[in-house]
Design an enzyme around this catalytic site. Structure first.
Site, PDB file in Angstrom:
ATOM      1  N   GLU A   1       0.819  -1.217   0.000  1.00  0.00           N
ATOM      2  CA  GLU A   1       0.000   0.000   0.000  1.00  0.00           C
ATOM      3  C   GLU A   1       0.850   1.263   0.000  1.00  0.00           C
ATOM      4  O   GLU A   1       0.459   2.273  -0.564  1.00  0.00           O
ATOM      5  CB  GLU A   1      -0.950   0.001   1.207  1.00  0.00           C
ATOM      6  CG  GLU A   1      -1.996   1.080   1.136  1.00  0.00           C
ATOM      7  CD  GLU A   1      -3.220   0.779   1.992  1.00  0.00           C
ATOM      8  OE1 GLU A   1      -3.832   1.739   2.465  1.00  0.00           O
ATOM      9  OE2 GLU A   1      -3.564  -0.409   2.185  1.00  0.00           O
TER      10      GLU A   1
ATOM     11  N   ASP B   1      -2.952  -3.101   3.088  1.00  0.00           N
ATOM     12  CA  ASP B   1      -3.456  -3.275   4.456  1.00  0.00           C
ATOM     13  C   ASP B   1      -4.552  -4.329   4.499  1.00  0.00           C
ATOM     14  O   ASP B   1      -5.419  -4.382   3.612  1.00  0.00           O
ATOM     15  CB  ASP B   1      -3.995  -1.954   5.004  1.00  0.00           C
ATOM     16  CG  ASP B   1      -2.874  -0.965   5.326  1.00  0.00           C
ATOM     17  OD1 ASP B   1      -1.703  -1.376   5.314  1.00  0.00           O
ATOM     18  OD2 ASP B   1      -3.182   0.212   5.592  1.00  0.00           O
TER      19      ASP B   1
ATOM     20  N   TYR C   1      -0.817  -3.211  13.544  1.00  0.00           N
ATOM     21  CA  TYR C   1      -1.702  -2.458  12.648  1.00  0.00           C
ATOM     22  C   TYR C   1      -2.654  -1.564  13.440  1.00  0.00           C
ATOM     23  O   TYR C   1      -3.387  -2.034  14.311  1.00  0.00           O
ATOM     24  CB  TYR C   1      -2.481  -3.457  11.795  1.00  0.00           C
ATOM     25  CG  TYR C   1      -3.342  -2.834  10.734  1.00  0.00           C
ATOM     26  CD1 TYR C   1      -2.772  -2.210   9.630  1.00  0.00           C
ATOM     27  CD2 TYR C   1      -4.737  -2.878  10.837  1.00  0.00           C
ATOM     28  CE1 TYR C   1      -3.561  -1.647   8.638  1.00  0.00           C
ATOM     29  CE2 TYR C   1      -5.538  -2.321   9.847  1.00  0.00           C
ATOM     30  CZ  TYR C   1      -4.938  -1.704   8.758  1.00  0.00           C
ATOM     31  OH  TYR C   1      -5.721  -1.143   7.788  1.00  0.00           O
TER      32      TYR C   1
END
Length: 768
Positions: A8, A104, A311
């Site tokens: 990403e 992600d 994350y």
């Protein structure tokens, strides 16, 4: 043949490339023997703007609405078009056999990669990397267990439906409102209900009528004991009947008390649950006044650059059982500096058989935010990064410590037939609270009355207004016994003991309105907007609770920022209030768009699409019909919009009068003509502190004429301020420091006598 990995962001791509031993840098990618790693810059492709379907849509006209693209077109984002071309070039290499999506792991991350593939019309086989942290270990394990990309097709369909539905509703309704009322008005199925919640809170505060209440306290100077009256029937510590309480106070004067009950109750409190993004944003706003967006940006750096936290865009506060074997390694990694002793005490201890913070059923895409197995270098972090890291690490350590144990002591005393209470607490074992006692960088306190709820479900702050409780709850708390007894050290007493020499006094107070929203409490309300539902639909309430309410953990910060940048809300101190524009918008927008029920309905259906239980085409057909209804409602509207913030300053571009608006940290003049769009800042809140009262000063004016001004009356020209700061030794910026350090590195790489040799190069020495 090679596999093309699409990450990403560049930072994540570099990490993946290093683990996969890709070292050759090519255009927009890094190549190795078996893999080519490329990246997006967030989204590279998005849904096309209206004017891309027809040039007539460049002008906003009511007769052109609603716009109903079929099918939707995609366009490359102009600012990142170069990287898109680089990715497309790699996609169609003859030696690339398949694609590995490494964006992600979530609904929006899936959309980032799939839109690139769809726009490029690439149909090569897809595999999926699904990881929650970007440490080397996580990347290696993820590549060892790649998933078939087809398993995530439904997730992609759900993401695409969300994007297309927001386009149809948001763009059509925004254009309709703007055209109808000739003002820059915007709306959407998340931002408008959020605005409505702020309006609802303001109305409650405005309409709130304080009500006086009364109580009685009995004091024994000899025993250093304070007793509080409690109503025998309602169990409340307050009464709204002044006359009754005055009469009671006089009647009790001179009477002695008898201890009727003495309870000693052992209590155990587990640590608060781990952080999800919203809880972390709330806490950072409450403690450090960080906006939701600032906290998310800091978390992204800790995740992507430092790689020390997992994350961030997670909505779970639990861990899955597969994380447990990694706990020891994470403790070793974060056990540095102020955490060394705290982590060291846990490293060799076994975990409980059933940890309360582990629940597979409450982890969907990502588990709670915790430290990674990456070794931590605290000196490489900024102050802001240290603060957020400190919050996460201490919460992680806390859940691994044993419960906080105390003994609750409650005393009941009968005085003339009336009931009086006192309570105390004796700490038996600090347990997890010890984590917040030592070397605390975040400024936490551990006063149990203020910071921690007994029972351990969460910090007291989690019960603030907006967390789902009705706004009137706080106002009524006094009437129903909502207040807690003040804890004190109780004297040694036993049942039957008599207490003489008591003095009685009447206490007074007033019920308080609910507090205005701050970013922290607004985030809570967005996460759990059930209290603002107009319907009593339990299924919708349940869905909002399960799906995370209005917006997602990833988008709430942007929604709040958009409310500020659209001048629909403004800040007064920490509190958020509607502007005149925001209030008027709510009278003009269709009722449906103001209700959280709309999001609940969408999320219920999107969740079914992601799980394969609903056809995406069926959902989109409903959205198109709904968009038509919205436009009809707006066209039929009979309201008006009036600018009440017009100034006499003329726009330098078009000559029309400009509007005075308050941004999040600034005041601006904005042209009233939405087609012109000219704006200029006239003042902003700076980080410069007043030399008199040390408050932040406002910077006004332009160029050399800029002046700092403070609410205490102090004024100072920018040039004078800079001169003063230089004399104080504070005239060096972070950029100056970075430039100096880079210069030092360059000089260190040169021969040690280089500078001296250059200085002597032009000097001729005469022989004697």
């Amino acid at each position: 043949m090679k596999s093309l990995v699409i990450a990403e962001k560049p930072s994540v791509a570099r990490d993946i490339a290093r683990v996969l031993k890709c070292q050759k840098k090519i255009n927009g990618a890094i190549e190795g023997a078996d893999y080519v790693v490329t990246w997006g810059l967030g989204h590279l492709v998005t849904l096309a703007d209206p004017e891309d379907y027809d040039k007539k849509y460049k002008e906003w006209k009511m007769e052109d609405l609603p716009m109903m693209p079929e099918p939707f077109r995609l366009e490359v984002i102009k600012q990142t078009a170069g990287q898109y071309r680089a990715v497309k070039e790699q996609l169609f290499r003859k030696d690339v056999k398949d694609i590995i999506i490494a964006t992600d792991a979530g609904r929006e991350g899936e959309l980032v990669a799939r839109l690139i593939l769809k726009k490029a019309e690439c149909r090569k086989p897809i595999r999926r990397l699904w990881i929650s942290s970007v440490t080397d270990k996580a990347i290696r394990e993820g590549f060892a267990h790649l998933k078939d990309g087809r398993e995530y097709d439904n997730l992609y369909h759900a993401a695409m439906c969300r994007a297309e539905a927001d386009w149809l509703v948001g763009i059509n309704a925004t254009r309709a409102l703007t055209c109808k009322y000739n003002a820059q008005l915007s709306c959407g199925r998340v931002q408008t209900p959020t605005l409505a919640m702020i309006a609802s809170r303001e109305a409650e505060i405005k309409n709130f009528v304080p009500k006086p209440y009364y109580g009685i306290q009995a004091r024994s100077a000899k025993l250093a004991l304070t007793l509080t009256w409690q109503d025998g029937q309602s169990k409340s510590f307050r009464s709204f009947d002044r006359e009754r309480m005055q009469t009671l106070c006089r009647r009790l004067g001179g009477k002695e008390g008898v201890v009727t009950e003495l309870k000693r109750t052992p209590k155990k409190a587990q640590a608060p649950l781990l952080y999800d993004l919203t809880e972390l944003q709330r806490e950072a706003n409450r403690r450090f006044n960080y906006s939701a967006k600032e906290t998310l940006n800091i978390m992204q750096r800790l995740y992507e650059n430092h790689k020390v936290l997992t994350y961030p865009r997670t909505d779970s506060r639990y861990l899955s059982s597969d994380i447990l074997p990694t706990i020891r390694e994470r403790l070793l990694a974060c056990g540095v500096g102020p955490y060394k002793k705290l982590a060291g005490q846990l490293v060799n201890k076994p975990l409980p058989q059933k940890p309360f913070f582990v629940d597979n059923s409450k982890v969907s895409d990502h588990h709670a935010i915790i430290p990674t197995e990456q070794f931590v270098q605290l000196d490489h972090m900024t102050v802001d990064e240290r603060r957020i890291y400190d919050l996460v690490v201490r919460r992680f350590l806390a859940v691994l410590y044993p419960p906080y144990e105390s003994q609750q002591v409650s005393l009941t005393v009968d005085v003339g037939g009336e009931r009086f209470l006192a309570s105390g607490s004796v700490v038996k074992a600090m347990g997890w609270k010890a984590v917040y006692e030592t070397g605390n960088d975040s400024g936490w306190e551990t006063d149990e009355d203020e910071e921690f709820e007994e029972g351990g479900a969460d910090f007291a702050g989690a019960g603030m207004y907006g967390a789902g409780a009705g706004a009137g709850a706080g106002a009524a708390a006094g009437a129903n016994g909502g207040e807690r007894l003040k804890r004190q050290t109780l004297p040694e007493l036993k049942e039957g003991d008599r207490i003489s020499g008591l003095t009685f006094s009447l206490t007074e107070g007033k019920t308080k309105p609910p507090a205005a929203f701050t970013e922290a409490t607004l985030l809570s309300a967005m996460e759990n907007p059930v209290a603002f539902l107009e319907s009593n639909n339990k299924a919708m309430a349940k869905t909002l609770g399960e799906t995370g309410g209005l917006g997602t953990v990833a988008t709430r910060a942007d929604i709040i920022e958009k409310l500020f940048s659209s001048f629909l809300v403004e800040k007064r101190g920490k509190e958020i209030f509607l502007t005149s524009k925001g209030k008027q918008l709510l009278t003009l927008v269709p009722e449906d768009l103001k209700k959280p029920e709309l999001t609940a309905d969408w999320e219920m259906k999107l969740s079914r699409i992601a799980k394969g239980g609903l056809n995406d085409k069926e959902f989109m057909a409903d959205i198109r019909a709904y968009s038509n209804e919205l436009i009809d409602q707006i066209k039929a509207g009979e309201g008006t919009f009036r600018h009440d913030n017009l100034t006499n300053t003329r726009c330098p571009e078009c000559g029309k009068r400009m509007l005075l608006v308050k941004g999040k940290n600034s005041q601006m003049l904005v042209c009233q003509d939405r087609a012109c769009g000219h704006r200029e800042t006239i003042s902003r809140t700076s980080n410069a502190r007043c030399p008199v009262c040390h408050k932040r000063m406002e910077l006004r004016g332009k160029g050399d004429g800029q002046v700092f001004s403070c609410s205490c009356g102090h004024k100072e020209k920018l040039s004078a301020f800079q001169e003063r700061r230089k004399k104080e030794g504070a005239g060096v910026s972070k950029r100056d420091v970075a430039r100096y350090m880079n210069q030092q590195k360059k000089e260190a790489a040169q021969p040690i006598n280089n500078a001296f040799a250059q200085a002597l190069a032009g000097i001729k020495l005469e022989e004697k």
